[in-house]
Write an enzyme that holds these catalytic residues in place. Structure first.
Site, PDB file in Angstrom:
ATOM      1  N   PHE A  11       0.829  -1.208   0.000  1.00  0.00           N
ATOM      2  CA  PHE A  11       0.000   0.000   0.000  1.00  0.00           C
ATOM      3  C   PHE A  11       0.864   1.260   0.000  1.00  0.00           C
ATOM      4  CE2 PHE A  11      -2.756   3.261   1.824  1.00  0.00           C
ATOM      5  CZ  PHE A  11      -3.870   3.133   1.006  1.00  0.00           C
ATOM      6  N   GLU A  45      -4.303  -8.584   4.663  1.00  0.00           N
ATOM      7  CA  GLU A  45      -3.946  -9.784   3.902  1.00  0.00           C
ATOM      8  C   GLU A  45      -2.711 -10.498   4.466  1.00  0.00           C
ATOM      9  OE1 GLU A  45      -6.517  -7.166   1.914  1.00  0.00           O
ATOM     10  OE2 GLU A  45      -4.439  -6.682   2.375  1.00  0.00           O
ATOM     11  N   GLU A  72      -8.400   9.267   9.322  1.00  0.00           N
ATOM     12  CA  GLU A  72      -9.426  10.146   9.890  1.00  0.00           C
ATOM     13  C   GLU A  72     -10.396   9.396  10.796  1.00  0.00           C
ATOM     14  OE1 GLU A  72     -11.328  12.372   6.801  1.00  0.00           O
ATOM     15  OE2 GLU A  72      -9.413  13.023   5.958  1.00  0.00           O
ATOM     16  N   THR A  73     -10.343   8.066  10.749  1.00  0.00           N
ATOM     17  CA  THR A  73     -11.217   7.237  11.582  1.00  0.00           C
ATOM     18  C   THR A  73     -10.363   6.253  12.373  1.00  0.00           C
ATOM     19  OG1 THR A  73     -11.499   5.474   9.950  1.00  0.00           O
ATOM     20  CG2 THR A  73     -13.017   7.372   9.794  1.00  0.00           C
ATOM     21  N   HIS A  75     -10.111   3.189  11.820  1.00  0.00           N
ATOM     22  CA  HIS A  75      -9.838   2.031  10.971  1.00  0.00           C
ATOM     23  C   HIS A  75      -8.422   1.486  11.186  1.00  0.00           C
ATOM     24  CE1 HIS A  75      -9.895  -0.571   7.451  1.00  0.00           C
ATOM     25  NE2 HIS A  75      -8.788   0.019   7.022  1.00  0.00           N
ATOM     26  N   ARG A 115      11.710   5.512  10.585  1.00  0.00           N
ATOM     27  CA  ARG A 115      11.391   4.212  11.170  1.00  0.00           C
ATOM     28  C   ARG A 115      11.546   3.048  10.182  1.00  0.00           C
ATOM     29  NH1 ARG A 115       8.773   7.979  14.081  1.00  0.00           N
ATOM     30  NH2 ARG A 115       8.280   7.534  16.255  1.00  0.00           N
TER      31      ARG A 115
END
Length: 137
Positions: A11, A45, A72-73, A75, A115
């Site tokens: 991602f 995954e 923003e959430t 999640h 990191r």
């Protein structure tokens, strides 16, 4: 005994490719053998990819790399907790070490670059220690 596989999320492709390069170099420097690299879309995954690798006789440990960025959430928090829990359960089920080099959750974009290398190297170091036998003091 020392076959290592890597599961890496794509991602954050540019960043995870840097993590992957660090982990591969760390595996070689430690005298371990890289057996496989599996790229998956994201963190959800990773547990399935790890389980598939742990079923292999030539894989003694898996290093998992990726980033769960602040959103923003909630999640990312949910993802981080569920993925971490699943990976720990797989480690216990198969009795093979899993080095978790996932940055986050809740990491801010500015916190990611410094990191990348430390998290990847630490994940490899963790599986090496567990493969060689944890040291009791």
């Amino acid at each position: 005994m020392n076959g290592i596989a890597i599961v890496v999320g794509t991602f954050h492709k540019a960043e995870t490719e840097r993590m992957l390069a660090t982990a591969v170099a760390s595996i070689k420097e430690r005298g371990l053998e890289l057996r496989a690299v599996v790229k998956v879309p994201g963190s959800y995954e990773k547990p399935l990819a790890v389980k598939r690798l742990l079923l292999r006789d030539d894989v003694a440990a898996v290093v998992v790399l990726g980033i769960i960025e602040r959103g923003e959430t909630a999640h990312g928090l949910v993802m981080g907790q569920s993925v971490s829990d699943a990976l720990i359960q797989l480690q216990l089920e198969f009795m093979k070490p899993i080095g978790i080099g996932i940055i986050g959750p809740e990491v801010h974009p500015s916190q990611i670059p410094p990191r990348l290398h430390p998290h990847a190297d630490a994940a490899v170091a963790a599986v090496e220690v567990m493969l060689r036998g944890a040291v009791e003091e």
